[in-house]
Scaffold this motif. Structure first.
Motif, short mmCIF file in Angstrom:
data_model
loop_
_atom_site.label_atom_id
_atom_site.label_comp_id
_atom_site.label_asym_id
_atom_site.label_seq_id
_atom_site.Cartn_x
_atom_site.Cartn_y
_atom_site.Cartn_z
N PHE A 213 34.01 49.27 27.14
CA PHE A 213 34.93 48.69 28.12
C PHE A 213 36.19 49.52 28.25
O PHE A 213 36.73 49.69 29.34
N GLY A 214 36.68 50.06 27.13
CA GLY A 214 37.90 50.84 27.15
C GLY A 214 37.79 52.15 27.90
O GLY A 214 38.82 52.79 28.16
N ALA A 215 36.59 52.56 28.28
CA ALA A 215 36.38 53.78 29.05
C ALA A 215 36.39 53.54 30.55
O ALA A 215 36.27 54.49 31.32
N TYR A 216 36.50 52.30 30.99
CA TYR A 216 36.38 51.96 32.40
C TYR A 216 37.73 51.72 33.05
O TYR A 216 38.58 51.01 32.50
N ARG A 217 37.91 52.29 34.24
CA ARG A 217 38.98 51.84 35.12
C ARG A 217 38.49 50.58 35.81
O ARG A 217 37.38 50.54 36.34
N MET A 218 39.30 49.53 35.78
CA MET A 218 38.89 48.23 36.28
C MET A 218 39.73 47.82 37.49
O MET A 218 40.90 48.18 37.60
N ALA A 219 39.12 47.03 38.36
CA ALA A 219 39.82 46.57 39.55
C ALA A 219 39.38 45.15 39.90
O ALA A 219 38.30 44.70 39.52
N TRP A 220 40.23 44.47 40.65
CA TRP A 220 39.92 43.19 41.26
C TRP A 220 39.81 43.37 42.77
O TRP A 220 40.62 44.08 43.37
N PHE A 221 38.82 42.69 43.35
CA PHE A 221 38.62 42.63 44.79
C PHE A 221 38.52 41.16 45.18
O PHE A 221 38.30 40.30 44.34
N ARG A 222 38.66 40.89 46.46
CA ARG A 222 38.45 39.53 46.95
C ARG A 222 37.80 39.55 48.32
O ARG A 222 37.93 40.52 49.06
N GLN A 223 37.12 38.47 48.65
CA GLN A 223 36.46 38.35 49.94
C GLN A 223 36.65 36.93 50.47
O GLN A 223 36.18 35.98 49.86
N ALA A 224 37.34 36.82 51.59
CA ALA A 224 37.54 35.56 52.26
C ALA A 224 36.39 35.30 53.22
O ALA A 224 35.72 36.25 53.66
N GLY B 126 34.14 35.19 56.25
CA GLY B 126 34.14 35.95 57.49
C GLY B 126 34.89 37.26 57.44
O GLY B 126 35.02 37.93 58.46
N LYS B 127 35.36 37.66 56.26
CA LYS B 127 36.14 38.88 56.11
C LYS B 127 35.43 39.88 55.21
O LYS B 127 34.54 39.52 54.43
N GLU B 128 35.82 41.14 55.32
CA GLU B 128 35.32 42.17 54.43
C GLU B 128 35.94 42.02 53.05
O GLU B 128 37.05 41.51 52.90
N ARG B 129 35.22 42.48 52.04
CA ARG B 129 35.78 42.52 50.70
C ARG B 129 36.96 43.50 50.69
O ARG B 129 36.88 44.59 51.26
N GLU B 130 38.06 43.11 50.05
CA GLU B 130 39.24 43.96 50.03
C GLU B 130 39.75 44.18 48.62
O GLU B 130 39.62 43.32 47.74
N PHE B 131 40.37 45.32 48.42
CA PHE B 131 40.97 45.69 47.15
C PHE B 131 42.19 44.83 46.88
O PHE B 131 43.00 44.58 47.78
N VAL B 132 42.36 44.42 45.63
CA VAL B 132 43.50 43.61 45.22
C VAL B 132 44.38 44.35 44.22
O VAL B 132 45.59 44.46 44.40
N ASP C 207 49.39 45.83 49.01
CA ASP C 207 50.70 45.38 49.47
C ASP C 207 50.76 43.86 49.63
O ASP C 207 51.81 43.24 49.41
N SER C 208 49.64 43.25 49.96
CA SER C 208 49.62 41.82 50.22
C SER C 208 49.87 40.98 48.97
O SER C 208 50.25 39.81 49.09
N VAL C 209 49.67 41.55 47.78
CA VAL C 209 49.85 40.79 46.55
C VAL C 209 50.95 41.36 45.66
O VAL C 209 51.27 40.75 44.63
N LYS C 210 51.52 42.47 46.03
CA LYS C 210 52.54 43.13 45.22
C LYS C 210 53.72 42.19 44.98
O LYS C 210 54.22 41.56 45.90
N ALA D 122 39.91 33.02 48.58
CA ALA D 122 38.81 33.98 48.62
C ALA D 122 37.99 33.84 47.35
O ALA D 122 38.40 33.16 46.40
N VAL D 123 36.84 34.50 47.35
CA VAL D 123 36.10 34.71 46.11
C VAL D 123 36.61 36.00 45.50
O VAL D 123 36.65 37.04 46.17
N TYR D 124 37.00 35.96 44.24
CA TYR D 124 37.56 37.11 43.55
C TYR D 124 36.52 37.72 42.62
O TYR D 124 35.85 37.02 41.87
N TYR D 125 36.41 39.05 42.68
CA TYR D 125 35.45 39.81 41.90
C TYR D 125 36.16 40.89 41.10
O TYR D 125 37.12 41.49 41.59
N CYS D 126 35.67 41.19 39.92
CA CYS D 126 36.12 42.37 39.20
C CYS D 126 35.03 43.43 39.24
O CYS D 126 33.86 43.13 39.52
N ALA D 127 35.40 44.67 38.98
CA ALA D 127 34.45 45.77 39.04
C ALA D 127 34.98 46.97 38.29
O ALA D 127 36.19 47.15 38.15
N VAL D 128 34.06 47.80 37.81
CA VAL D 128 34.39 49.14 37.35
C VAL D 128 34.55 50.02 38.57
O VAL D 128 33.72 49.97 39.49
#
Length: 121
Positions: A29-40, A42-48, A62-65, A92-98
């Motif tokens: 796990f410590g070798a991975y850069r991790m991110a959160w995304f969300r999808q509302a 009718g909308k595309e998945r977006e970076f958070v 910018d929307s969550v800063k 939205a539905v929130y997802y994490c990912a490498v």
């Protein structure tokens, strides 16, 4: 390959807070850069947000800063998203990912089930 399980979502009133968790399998796990995304709906998945392997560097859409904070605990194989001052547009539905070290939009893990966040006005 890494398996990711998101949790912590729920129904919250505008202005409230939630803390999402993403639990990862494996010993690297410590070798991975991790991110959160969300999808509302009718909308595309977006970076958070994203966090580097050590947790030393973070970045946000910018929307969550100023409202959201991403962090990680490598000893627990877990990445977090603290969400404060929630708005209905955060629903939205929130997802994490490498993600790639070169481009946080390049996802390198299977999508998990996500966790639903609903913010009422």
């Amino acid at each position: 390959q890494v398996q990711l399980v998101e949790s912590g979502g729920g129904l919250v009133q505008a202005g409230g807070s939630l803390r999402l968790s993403c639990a990862a399998s494996g010993r690297t796990f410590g070798a991975y850069r991790m991110a959160w995304f969300r999808q509302a709906p009718g909308k595309e998945r977006e970076f958070v947000a994203r966090v580097t392997q050590s947790g030393a560097s973070v970045a946000y859409a910018d929307s969550v800063k100023g409202r959201f904070t991403i962090s990680r605990d490598n000893a627990k194989n877990t990445v977090y998203l603290q969400m404060n001052s929630l708005k209905p547009e955060d629903t939205a539905v929130y997802y994490c990912a490498v993600v790639s070290d070169r481009n946080s939009s390049v996802v390198q893990s299977p999508w998990g089930q996500g966790t639903q966040v609903t913010v009422s006005s």
